[in-house]
Design an enzyme around this catalytic site. Structure first.
Site, PDB file in Angstrom:
ATOM      1  N   LYS A  46      14.365  -6.331  -3.318  1.00 19.21           N
ATOM      2  CA  LYS A  46      13.795  -7.242  -2.344  1.00 19.21           C
ATOM      3  C   LYS A  46      13.544  -8.722  -2.709  1.00 19.21           C
ATOM      4  O   LYS A  46      13.733  -9.698  -1.764  1.00 19.21           O
ATOM      5  CB  LYS A  46      12.209  -6.791  -2.323  1.00 19.21           C
ATOM      6  CG  LYS A  46      11.973  -5.598  -1.545  1.00 19.21           C
ATOM      7  CD  LYS A  46      10.665  -4.687  -1.495  1.00 19.21           C
ATOM      8  CE  LYS A  46      10.814  -3.337  -1.147  1.00 19.21           C
ATOM      9  NZ  LYS A  46       9.584  -2.529  -1.293  1.00 19.21           N
ATOM     10  N   ASP A  54       4.216  -5.494   4.466  1.00 15.25           N
ATOM     11  CA  ASP A  54       4.429  -4.055   4.737  1.00 15.25           C
ATOM     12  C   ASP A  54       3.668  -3.646   6.070  1.00 15.25           C
ATOM     13  O   ASP A  54       4.153  -2.406   6.634  1.00 15.25           O
ATOM     14  CB  ASP A  54       3.904  -3.187   3.653  1.00 15.25           C
ATOM     15  CG  ASP A  54       4.997  -3.029   2.542  1.00 15.25           C
ATOM     16  OD1 ASP A  54       6.045  -3.187   2.864  1.00 15.25           O
ATOM     17  OD2 ASP A  54       4.596  -2.847   1.397  1.00 15.25           O
ATOM     18  N   GLN A  84       4.189  -2.749  -4.571  1.00 18.12           N
ATOM     19  CA  GLN A  84       5.182  -1.591  -4.524  1.00 18.12           C
ATOM     20  C   GLN A  84       4.516  -0.467  -5.021  1.00 18.12           C
ATOM     21  O   GLN A  84       3.945  -0.110  -5.690  1.00 18.12           O
ATOM     22  CB  GLN A  84       6.407  -1.999  -5.607  1.00 18.12           C
ATOM     23  CG  GLN A  84       7.292  -0.919  -5.563  1.00 18.12           C
ATOM     24  CD  GLN A  84       8.109  -1.028  -4.272  1.00 18.12           C
ATOM     25  OE1 GLN A  84       8.643  -2.207  -3.763  1.00 18.12           O
ATOM     26  NE2 GLN A  84       8.680   0.317  -3.915  1.00 18.12           N
TER      27      GLN A  84
END
Ligand code: NAP
Length: 273
Positions: A47, A114, A91
């Site tokens: 990422k 997200d 994460q």
């Protein structure tokens, strides 16, 4: 026809790069990594690399596995207030002593790249525009649109009902006027549902979609990614025997995976602060 996620992801990333270069402020994505999970470490590194490629500033905050829930929530609250930070991603998975839902709920919906916070999930559910759509289903919609797969009026079967893929995928297809069946481990006669579907999205993590289950007009999207008994990376769909039959199919690797990261970068380029 192969739904080439690798090729489209490059195009999306180019577009994101151009969009970022025209923004008056540089987006800044902060990724929080808790503990030492090797797979998470690789995801976070990828990422960060992707963000750098498109001109998004990225910072990785590494916290030890012993970090308390309160400490983690405190860090997120600080980032919510920080005007220099435009996106926050924690994460997953998190260590067992930390309540994932408390963490997700603490992230500001306007920095929730997200798309997992209750506000963004709720907005999608009631037909309002969320600030961010979850990356994987958003990437799949981009892929379907790129190949002009007809979503409106289609019979779609989404296999899997996770919060990160299955449920938002079903909502997004419904929003685009598909008729959606969400299948899961309790679903009866799943083969029959797959057989008559126009679009099948499989997000399970086991071999589910096999040769005789598909029809010649269908579009099959394989989200699953896992290692088979021989250690080879594979997806939910028996690609070799399904691909000659169907109209569209996404490969593993090279399908949904690269689209997820491109879609995440698209999200990270959106600035609401
Ligand atoms: P998950 O949380 O692991 O859940 C799997 C889902 O599959 C559950 O809803 C489960 O049903 C359902 N399921 C299990 N066995 C089934 C069966 N025999 N028939 C029908 N449904 C069944 O799902 P996830 O996190 O969405 O991940 C799914 C897969 O996608 C994994 O392989 C993951 O690695 C991959 N993935 C890939 C990407 C990418 O970018 N390529 C992104 C995210 C995930 P129940 O709810 O009833 O248990």
């Amino acid at each position: 026809m192969i739904l080439d996620g690798k090729a489209l992801s490059n195009k999306v990333l180019e577009d994101v790069k151009e969009r970022v270069s025209k923004l008056s402020i540089q987006p800044h994505l902060v990724v929080i990594l808790v503990g030492d999970n090797p797979a998470s470490r690789i995801y976070v590194r990828n990422k960060k690399l992707a963000a750098e490629k498109v001109g998004i500033k990225s910072t990785v905050i590494e916290l030890p596995v012993t970090v308390t829930e309160d400490e983690l929530l405190g860090r997120i609250s600080e980032l919510n207030e920080d005007k220099d930070v435009t996106g926050i991603l924690v994460q997953l998975p998190l260590p067992e002593h930390i309540d994932k839902n408390k963490v997700i709920t603490t992230i500001s919906p306007k920095k929730d790249v997200d798309g997992f916070t209750p506000e963004n999930v709720g907005r999608l559910a009631i037909g309002l525009e969320p600030y961010f759509y979850p990356a994987t289903p958003q990437g799949i919609i981009m892929l379907l649109d790129e190949y002009n797969v007809q979503i409106e009026g289609a019979d779609a079967v989404v296999i899997g009902r996770s919060n990160i893929v299955g449920k938002p995928m079903s909502q997004m297809l419904l929003k685009r006027n598909a008729t959606v069946t969400t299948a899961h481990s309790y679903t009866k006669n799943i083969e029959d549902k797959i057989k008559t579907a126009d679009i099948v999205i499989s997000a399970v993590g086991k071999k589910i979609v096999r040769c005789k289950m598909v029809n010649k007009n269908s579009c099959i999207v394989d989200v699953g990614i896992f290692r088979d008994a021989n250690g080879k990376l594979t997806g939910d769909v028996d690609f070799d025997c399904v691909s000659p039959t169907v109209k569209y199919i996404s490969p593993v690797p090279g399908g949904v995976g690269p689209m997820t990261i491109a879609s995440l970068m698209y999200n990270a380029s959106k600035v609401y602060v």
